[in-house]
Write a protein that holds these residues in place. Sequence first.
Motif, PDB file in Angstrom:
ATOM      1  N   THR A 127     -62.683  -1.648 -40.364  1.00 38.78           N
ATOM      2  CA  THR A 127     -64.041  -2.062 -40.728  1.00 38.78           C
ATOM      3  C   THR A 127     -64.319  -3.499 -40.307  1.00 38.78           C
ATOM      4  O   THR A 127     -65.346  -3.787 -39.672  1.00 38.78           O
ATOM      5  N   LEU A 128     -63.433  -4.410 -40.649  1.00 38.50           N
ATOM      6  CA  LEU A 128     -63.682  -5.816 -40.356  1.00 38.50           C
ATOM      7  C   LEU A 128     -63.565  -6.131 -38.868  1.00 38.50           C
ATOM      8  O   LEU A 128     -64.055  -7.166 -38.408  1.00 38.50           O
ATOM      9  N   ARG A 129     -62.934  -5.243 -38.113  1.00 38.92           N
ATOM     10  CA  ARG A 129     -62.766  -5.473 -36.683  1.00 38.92           C
ATOM     11  C   ARG A 129     -63.993  -5.065 -35.868  1.00 38.92           C
ATOM     12  O   ARG A 129     -64.122  -5.460 -34.706  1.00 38.92           O
ATOM     13  N   ARG A 130     -64.861  -4.257 -36.454  1.00 39.61           N
ATOM     14  CA  ARG A 130     -66.018  -3.768 -35.705  1.00 39.61           C
ATOM     15  C   ARG A 130     -67.113  -4.831 -35.658  1.00 39.61           C
ATOM     16  O   ARG A 130     -67.479  -5.408 -36.687  1.00 39.61           O
ATOM     17  N   PRO A 131     -67.675  -5.113 -34.462  1.00 38.22           N
ATOM     18  CA  PRO A 131     -68.705  -6.151 -34.347  1.00 38.22           C
ATOM     19  C   PRO A 131     -69.922  -5.896 -35.230  1.00 38.22           C
ATOM     20  O   PRO A 131     -70.476  -6.829 -35.808  1.00 38.22           O
ATOM     21  N   TRP A 132     -70.358  -4.617 -35.317  1.00 38.33           N
ATOM     22  CA  TRP A 132     -71.502  -4.299 -36.165  1.00 38.33           C
ATOM     23  C   TRP A 132     -71.230  -4.729 -37.610  1.00 38.33           C
ATOM     24  O   TRP A 132     -72.048  -5.396 -38.244  1.00 38.33           O
ATOM     25  N   CYS A 133     -70.080  -4.319 -38.121  1.00 42.27           N
ATOM     26  CA  CYS A 133     -69.742  -4.610 -39.514  1.00 42.27           C
ATOM     27  C   CYS A 133     -69.553  -6.109 -39.728  1.00 42.27           C
ATOM     28  O   CYS A 133     -69.996  -6.663 -40.749  1.00 42.27           O
ATOM     29  N   ALA A 134     -68.890  -6.759 -38.772  1.00 42.03           N
ATOM     30  CA  ALA A 134     -68.683  -8.200 -38.882  1.00 42.03           C
ATOM     31  C   ALA A 134     -70.017  -8.942 -38.922  1.00 42.03           C
ATOM     32  O   ALA A 134     -70.192  -9.904 -39.687  1.00 42.03           O
ATOM     33  N   ALA A 135     -70.968  -8.490 -38.112  1.00 42.57           N
ATOM     34  CA  ALA A 135     -72.291  -9.123 -38.091  1.00 42.57           C
ATOM     35  C   ALA A 135     -73.015  -8.935 -39.424  1.00 42.57           C
ATOM     36  O   ALA A 135     -73.676  -9.856 -39.918  1.00 42.57           O
ATOM     37  N   GLU A 136     -72.902  -7.755 -40.000  1.00 43.34           N
ATOM     38  CA  GLU A 136     -73.545  -7.500 -41.296  1.00 43.34           C
ATOM     39  C   GLU A 136     -72.936  -8.365 -42.398  1.00 43.34           C
ATOM     40  O   GLU A 136     -73.653  -8.922 -43.231  1.00 43.34           O
ATOM     41  N   ILE A 137     -71.620  -8.482 -42.400  1.00 43.51           N
ATOM     42  CA  ILE A 137     -70.940  -9.298 -43.408  1.00 43.51           C
ATOM     43  C   ILE A 137     -71.314 -10.768 -43.239  1.00 43.51           C
ATOM     44  O   ILE A 137     -71.599 -11.469 -44.223  1.00 43.51           O
ATOM     45  N   ALA A 138     -71.331 -11.237 -41.997  1.00 39.10           N
ATOM     46  CA  ALA A 138     -71.691 -12.632 -41.738  1.00 39.10           C
ATOM     47  C   ALA A 138     -73.124 -12.926 -42.169  1.00 39.10           C
ATOM     48  O   ALA A 138     -73.408 -13.981 -42.749  1.00 39.10           O
TER      49      ALA A 138
END
Length: 254
Positions: A127-138
């Motif tokens: 999950t944390l490695r995916r750019p989409w998910c990382a962008a949402e978390i950021a």
Amino acid sequence: ANLVDAGLAGFIVMIIVSVALVGAYTDAELVSGVTGSVVLVSIFVLSLFAVAHAIWKRLIPSPFFQKFICHHKADAAAQARYLQMMIAHRLHESCFIDSDHLSNLDDLLDVVRCRTGILVVYCTSDTLRRPWCAAEIATASVTHRRAIRLLTESFCSPRTSQITSEGVHNYIHQSDISLDELGIFPDVLATAFEWLLLSPEVAEVCLSTQLVGLSKFQQAVDDIAKFGTISLARLALSRKSSSVGTKTSTATAA
């Protein structure tokens, strides 16, 4: 804007018609004065309503989602979908699932930024490695800062060296999505991951290993419910402080 323009045009027509109708009467001046006063007051009230409506739409964009499920589609598409259905059924809350809208990352992040109550990060192995998910978390970390980390058995917390400003670029999977172009730089990602994994602001829910089948997701939803929801009133009150946080984080990143 169109409604205000139509309203003003209607009032002007009303003034012209009113003056024409009372022009032959001896008290035409009095009638015209009263009519004009009514029209002016009506214009003022309409303008106040238009401004108030614009402010409300700015503070509370529509539609609004109480929960937003951030997940890795390849690992947990069906699980995230069932979780969305359970949140809607058991908690009676609107729930956004990011795999429904992957065509435009800007629009997706806008939902996280200003139309989401709580970001639920469904943590699987990647999950944390995916750019989409990382962008949402950021995005959540620099705006409203409301999140729940939902941990599964497959999730392995990254090493500290992997989520530093220097190491996070290699930790994130490479794709055709450029996070830098969206203003999400490595130091922002590092800060976001630290916030998600370590901050007491973020509530933690674990998918039970003692339950089997759908019951473990039902239990997870019940645990999520313990942390409450974000009402529209609370969202409006927090919007100012969120805006300040965003500016501060952006200045730090720059």
